[in-house]
Design a protein around this motif. Structure first.
Motif, mmCIF file in Angstrom:
data_model
loop_
_atom_site.group_PDB
_atom_site.id
_atom_site.type_symbol
_atom_site.label_atom_id
_atom_site.label_comp_id
_atom_site.label_asym_id
_atom_site.label_seq_id
_atom_site.Cartn_x
_atom_site.Cartn_y
_atom_site.Cartn_z
ATOM 1 N N TYR A 1 0.611 -1.180 0.001
ATOM 2 C CA TYR A 1 -0.089 -0.035 0.049
ATOM 3 C C TYR A 1 0.781 1.229 0.048
ATOM 4 N N GLY A 2 0.496 2.068 -0.801
ATOM 5 C CA GLY A 2 1.207 3.235 -1.080
ATOM 6 C C GLY A 2 2.537 3.450 -1.615
ATOM 7 N N ILE A 3 3.102 4.608 -1.519
ATOM 8 C CA ILE A 3 4.473 4.652 -2.148
ATOM 9 C C ILE A 3 5.498 3.990 -1.395
ATOM 10 N N ALA A 4 5.153 4.047 -0.203
ATOM 11 C CA ALA A 4 6.333 3.356 0.881
ATOM 12 C C ALA A 4 6.283 1.868 0.715
ATOM 13 N N GLY A 5 5.033 1.262 0.526
ATOM 14 C CA GLY A 5 5.053 -0.110 -0.156
ATOM 15 C C GLY A 5 5.762 -0.517 -1.018
ATOM 16 N N ILE A 6 5.519 0.381 -2.244
ATOM 17 C CA ILE A 6 6.399 -0.042 -3.546
ATOM 18 C C ILE A 6 7.945 0.150 -3.180
ATOM 19 N N ALA A 7 8.054 1.136 -2.471
ATOM 20 C CA ALA A 7 9.614 1.228 -1.979
ATOM 21 C C ALA A 7 10.230 0.017 -1.308
ATOM 22 N N LYS A 8 9.333 -0.363 -0.375
ATOM 23 C CA LYS A 8 9.615 -1.531 0.550
ATOM 24 C C LYS A 8 9.655 -2.855 -0.579
ATOM 25 N N LEU A 9 8.788 -2.990 -1.212
ATOM 26 C CA LEU A 9 8.881 -4.050 -2.164
ATOM 27 C C LEU A 9 10.036 -4.016 -3.263
ATOM 28 N N PHE A 10 10.563 -2.982 -3.547
ATOM 29 C CA PHE A 10 11.489 -3.009 -4.324
ATOM 30 C C PHE A 10 12.923 -2.740 -3.795
ATOM 31 N N ASN A 11 12.806 -2.456 -2.547
ATOM 32 C CA ASN A 11 14.075 -2.183 -1.756
ATOM 33 C C ASN A 11 14.764 -1.142 -2.204
ATOM 34 N N CYS A 12 13.941 -0.007 -2.092
ATOM 35 C CA CYS A 12 14.765 1.606 -2.885
ATOM 36 C C CYS A 12 14.176 2.569 -1.928
ATOM 37 N N SER A 13 14.679 3.698 -2.288
ATOM 38 C CA SER A 13 13.925 4.854 -1.553
ATOM 39 C C SER A 13 12.731 5.282 -2.048
ATOM 40 N N ILE A 14 12.071 6.227 -1.234
ATOM 41 C CA ILE A 14 10.712 6.611 -1.776
ATOM 42 C C ILE A 14 10.844 7.576 -2.977
ATOM 43 N N SER A 15 11.714 8.289 -3.228
ATOM 44 C CA SER A 15 11.786 8.874 -4.501
ATOM 45 C C SER A 15 12.151 8.016 -5.888
ATOM 46 N N THR A 16 12.717 6.855 -5.558
ATOM 47 C CA THR A 16 12.834 5.856 -6.653
ATOM 48 C C THR A 16 11.599 5.207 -6.947
ATOM 49 N N ALA A 17 11.037 5.068 -5.611
ATOM 50 C CA ALA A 17 9.436 4.380 -6.219
ATOM 51 C C ALA A 17 8.508 5.082 -6.773
ATOM 52 N N ASN A 18 8.813 6.379 -6.387
ATOM 53 C CA ASN A 18 7.812 7.423 -7.117
ATOM 54 C C ASN A 18 8.236 7.600 -8.733
ATOM 55 N N LYS A 19 9.508 7.356 -9.107
ATOM 56 C CA LYS A 19 9.935 7.375 -10.474
ATOM 57 C C LYS A 19 9.512 6.143 -11.171
ATOM 58 N N ILE A 20 9.546 4.846 -10.182
ATOM 59 C CA ILE A 20 8.898 3.711 -10.887
ATOM 60 C C ILE A 20 7.452 3.831 -11.153
#
Length: 99
Positions: free
Chosen positions: A49-68
Motif C-alpha cells: 500500500y502506498g509509495i512506501a509499500g512500493i519502496a519496500k517491495l523494490f527495496n529502494c528509496s521513496i523517490s525511486t519508488a515514485n519514479k518507478i
C-alpha cells in the motif's frame, strides 16, 4: 460423522493425522487435487500500500519508488483512487522484471 467429531475436538488433543485430515477436508486440499492448490494460490495475493509499500517491495528509496510508479512500468499492478494506492506485489515484480 467423523469430521463433525473432529471439529468439536480441541486442537491440542488431536493427533497429526487427525489435524491433517481436518485441514484437507475443510479446505478441499487433497493429494490428488493439485488444481485446488493452484486456485488457493491465486486467492492469496500479496498487496502493498502506498509509495512506501512500493519502496519496500523494490527495496529502494521513496523517490525511486515514485519514479518507478510514474514511469508506468508497473501500471497494470496499481489500483489508485485519489491518494490511496494499492499494488499487487507479485504482478508488479513480474512486470518490472519484463522491462
Amino acid at each position: 460423522m467423523y469430521l463433525e467429531e473432529l471439529k468439536e475436538k480441541l486442537v491440542w488433543q488431536m493427533t497429526g493425522q487427525e489435524l491433517l485430515y481436518l485441514i484437507q477436508e475443510s479446505t478441499g486440499l487433497k493429494e490428488n487435487n493439485p488444481n485446488r492448490l493452484h486456485e488457493l494460490d491465486r486467492q492469496n495475493k500479496r498487496y502493498v500500500y502506498g509509495i512506501a509499500g512500493i519502496a519496500k517491495l523494490f527495496n529502494c528509496s521513496i523517490s525511486t519508488a515514485n519514479k518507478i510508479k510514474k514511469e508506468g512500468k508497473i501500471k497494470k499492478a496499481i489500483l489508485q483512487y485519489g491518494r490511496k494506492i494499492i499494488v499487487d506485489a507479485d504482478l508488479a515484480l513480474e512486470l518490472f522484471s519484463k522491462k
